[in-house]
Design a protein around this motif. Structure first.
Motif, mmCIF file in Angstrom:
data_model
loop_
_atom_site.group_PDB
_atom_site.id
_atom_site.type_symbol
_atom_site.label_atom_id
_atom_site.label_comp_id
_atom_site.label_asym_id
_atom_site.label_seq_id
_atom_site.Cartn_x
_atom_site.Cartn_y
_atom_site.Cartn_z
ATOM 1 N N ARG A 1 49.098 46.570 41.513
ATOM 2 C CA ARG A 1 48.677 45.166 41.522
ATOM 3 C C ARG A 1 47.696 44.915 42.656
ATOM 4 O O ARG A 1 47.803 45.500 43.733
ATOM 5 C CB ARG A 1 49.893 44.258 41.654
ATOM 6 N N GLY A 2 46.739 44.024 42.386
ATOM 7 C CA GLY A 2 45.756 43.712 43.419
ATOM 8 C C GLY A 2 44.832 42.593 42.996
ATOM 9 O O GLY A 2 45.203 41.729 42.192
ATOM 10 N N GLU A 3 43.611 42.617 43.543
ATOM 11 C CA GLU A 3 42.638 41.550 43.307
ATOM 12 C C GLU A 3 41.303 42.164 42.886
ATOM 13 O O GLU A 3 40.882 43.196 43.426
ATOM 14 C CB GLU A 3 42.455 40.732 44.581
ATOM 15 N N ILE B 1 39.050 46.937 41.638
ATOM 16 C CA ILE B 1 40.264 46.267 42.099
ATOM 17 C C ILE B 1 40.695 46.865 43.422
ATOM 18 O O ILE B 1 40.726 48.090 43.580
ATOM 19 C CB ILE B 1 41.418 46.432 41.071
ATOM 20 N N GLU B 2 40.998 46.001 44.396
ATOM 21 C CA GLU B 2 41.618 46.435 45.646
ATOM 22 C C GLU B 2 43.104 46.138 45.537
ATOM 23 O O GLU B 2 43.500 44.982 45.341
ATOM 24 C CB GLU B 2 41.013 45.701 46.845
ATOM 25 N N THR B 3 43.927 47.188 45.655
ATOM 26 C CA THR B 3 45.362 47.004 45.457
ATOM 27 C C THR B 3 46.060 46.686 46.775
ATOM 28 O O THR B 3 45.484 46.828 47.862
ATOM 29 C CB THR B 3 45.998 48.269 44.846
ATOM 30 N N THR B 4 47.312 46.290 46.671
ATOM 31 C CA THR B 4 48.092 45.913 47.851
ATOM 32 C C THR B 4 48.401 47.110 48.749
ATOM 33 O O THR B 4 48.763 46.925 49.911
ATOM 34 C CB THR B 4 49.422 45.266 47.418
ATOM 35 N N PRO C 1 35.652 38.279 40.077
ATOM 36 C CA PRO C 1 36.065 38.553 41.457
ATOM 37 C C PRO C 1 37.009 37.465 41.977
ATOM 38 O O PRO C 1 36.814 36.274 41.718
ATOM 39 C CB PRO C 1 34.741 38.557 42.227
ATOM 40 N N GLY C 2 38.030 37.913 42.685
ATOM 41 C CA GLY C 2 39.033 37.000 43.217
ATOM 42 C C GLY C 2 40.232 36.817 42.307
ATOM 43 O O GLY C 2 41.263 36.281 42.734
ATOM 44 N N LEU D 1 45.068 44.881 33.263
ATOM 45 C CA LEU D 1 45.768 43.720 32.708
ATOM 46 C C LEU D 1 45.547 42.530 33.638
ATOM 47 O O LEU D 1 45.529 42.679 34.873
ATOM 48 C CB LEU D 1 47.262 43.994 32.588
ATOM 49 N N SER D 2 45.370 41.355 33.077
ATOM 50 C CA SER D 2 45.191 40.166 33.908
ATOM 51 C C SER D 2 46.491 39.859 34.622
ATOM 52 O O SER D 2 47.591 40.058 34.090
ATOM 53 C CB SER D 2 44.765 38.972 33.053
#
Length: 379
Positions: free
Chosen positions: A260-262, A273-276, A291-292, A377-378
């Motif tokens: 999961r990330g952004e 995507i940058e993940t946690t 983005p975001g 996935l969103s």
């Protein structure tokens, strides 16, 4: 859309706009008091299709099957079979037959008499019944067991008797409610392929209810994944496995890793995507993202690679510590603990019998994957 992965047979009437559904659930709902078992559901099944309703307990799959069989009446909506509205048609007049998990064989009757029971109830001539029963016994490979009672048979043999009895009346549709649940793992796997072959030979439409993902993936032409009385995804086995449309479907069918990330970049179909856990994922995406926006990247364990060496690009790679190792014979499963304490599962095929320097517990290793190895996935 063409099926992903291998295609079992060139059979996809659902992609032909000119094909009429053989079974049509139209806006079906079913309430038991205040409980909504099935909610405004529309589903089409085509002739000669092997269709699976897949879901956990209480998702509504068995209720849907029982409404088609006539054992339950819809609260709202309409069920059509070969163009005929089934409203008000009692179970014994519907051109369907149902095979239950318990098999429901008559213990005091022989195998032959169990198979012949429905035919006698229909008033078929004795000579015709005898011919039909013999044909059914040959079909399910029980020629030598006609005189035996159910208690003298193995679980797999009783399952075949129940199947023979279900198809003896030559229904238009065979309904199977958790048909293999009582069998052991090896016999269940063998019987899955026997059912597929039998369905092809008979040319019947099969609708099976199961909670077993592997069973549905093996047998069905298409799978409807259900949750809370609704269908959340319909597709071929490869489509539901390789291209799940939600975290629920991804998690329910097979093993999955979710990062999961952004979203940090979106260039056409390519998403960054940058993940946690600090990983940079770059992947193709069929989902429009900005983005975001929060996003998840779902990838199967067998799509991951493990290595002691850091990949050159640093994209689609993350380091972690080997937490657990499971040797399964054909593959080895690694549980890798990331810096954010999440566990990633990677499956590595054991292509050779021995490895000189195998990866061990507590080692720091890298997990990496190809850009097309998973699905975005969103969030």
């Amino acid at each position: 859309m063409k099926s992903l992965g291998s295609i079992r047979r060139s059979f996809e009437p659902w992609n032909d706009p000119g094909q009429r559904p053989y079974i049509a659930f139209e806006n079906i709902s079913k309430l038991f008091g205040d409980f909504v078992a099935v909610k405004d559901l529309t589903l089409h099944v085509f002739q000669k299709e092997f269709f699976a309703l897949l879901g956990g307990s209480g998702c509504g799959k068995s209720t849907l099957l029982r409404m088609l069989a006539g054992f339950e009446n819809p609260t709202n909506g309409q069920i059509l079979l070969d163009g005929q509205d089934l409203s008000g048609v009692p179970p014994y007049k519907r051109p369907v037959n149902m095979m239950f998990q318990s098999y429901a064989l008559f213990p005091h009757m022989s195998v032959e008499k169990n198979i012949a029971f429905g035919l006698k109830q229909d008033g078929m001539a004795k000579s015709e019944i005898e011919d039909r029963v013999n044909n059914m016994l040959k079909l399910v490979k029980l020629d030598q067991f006609g005189k035996r009672k159910p208690h003298q048979l193995s679980g797999g043999q009783r399952q075949r008797v129940a199947l023979a009895r279900s198809i003896a009346k030559r229904p238009k549709v065979l309904l199977l409610d958790e048909p293999l649940g009582a069998l052991d793992k090896k016999l269940r796997e063998e019987t899955q392929f026997e059912l597929m072959d039998l369905q092809q030979e008979l040319g019947l439409t099969f609708v099976v209810v199961t909670h077993d993902q592997e069973e549905a993936m093996t047998m069905a032409d298409r799978i409807a994944v259900m949750d809370l009385g609704r269908i959340v995804q319909i597709g071929t086995p490869a489509e539901t496995y390789e291209a799940p449309n939600s975290e629920f479907v991804a998690s329910f069918i097979g093993d999955i890793n979710l990062f999961r990330g952004e979203v940090t970049g979106a260039n056409g179909s390519v998403i960054d995507i940058e993940t946690t856990d600090g990983m940079h994922i770059r992947s193709d995406s069929t989902v429009a993202m900005k983005p975001g926006q929060k996003a998840s990247f779902a990838i199967r364990p067998e799509k991951l690679r493990v290595s002691r060496t850091r990949p050159e690009s640093g994209i689609n790679a993350v380091s972690g510590e080997v937490w657990d190792i499971g040797y399964l014979g054909d593959m080895t499963v690694f549980h890798i603990k990331l810096k954010n304490e999440e566990i990633v599962k990677a499956s590595v095929l054991n292509a050779v019998r021995t490895v000189e320097d195998p990866i061990g517990y507590d080692e720091e290793i890298w997990v990496c994957f190809n850009a097309d190895g998973g699905v975005v996935l969103s969030g």
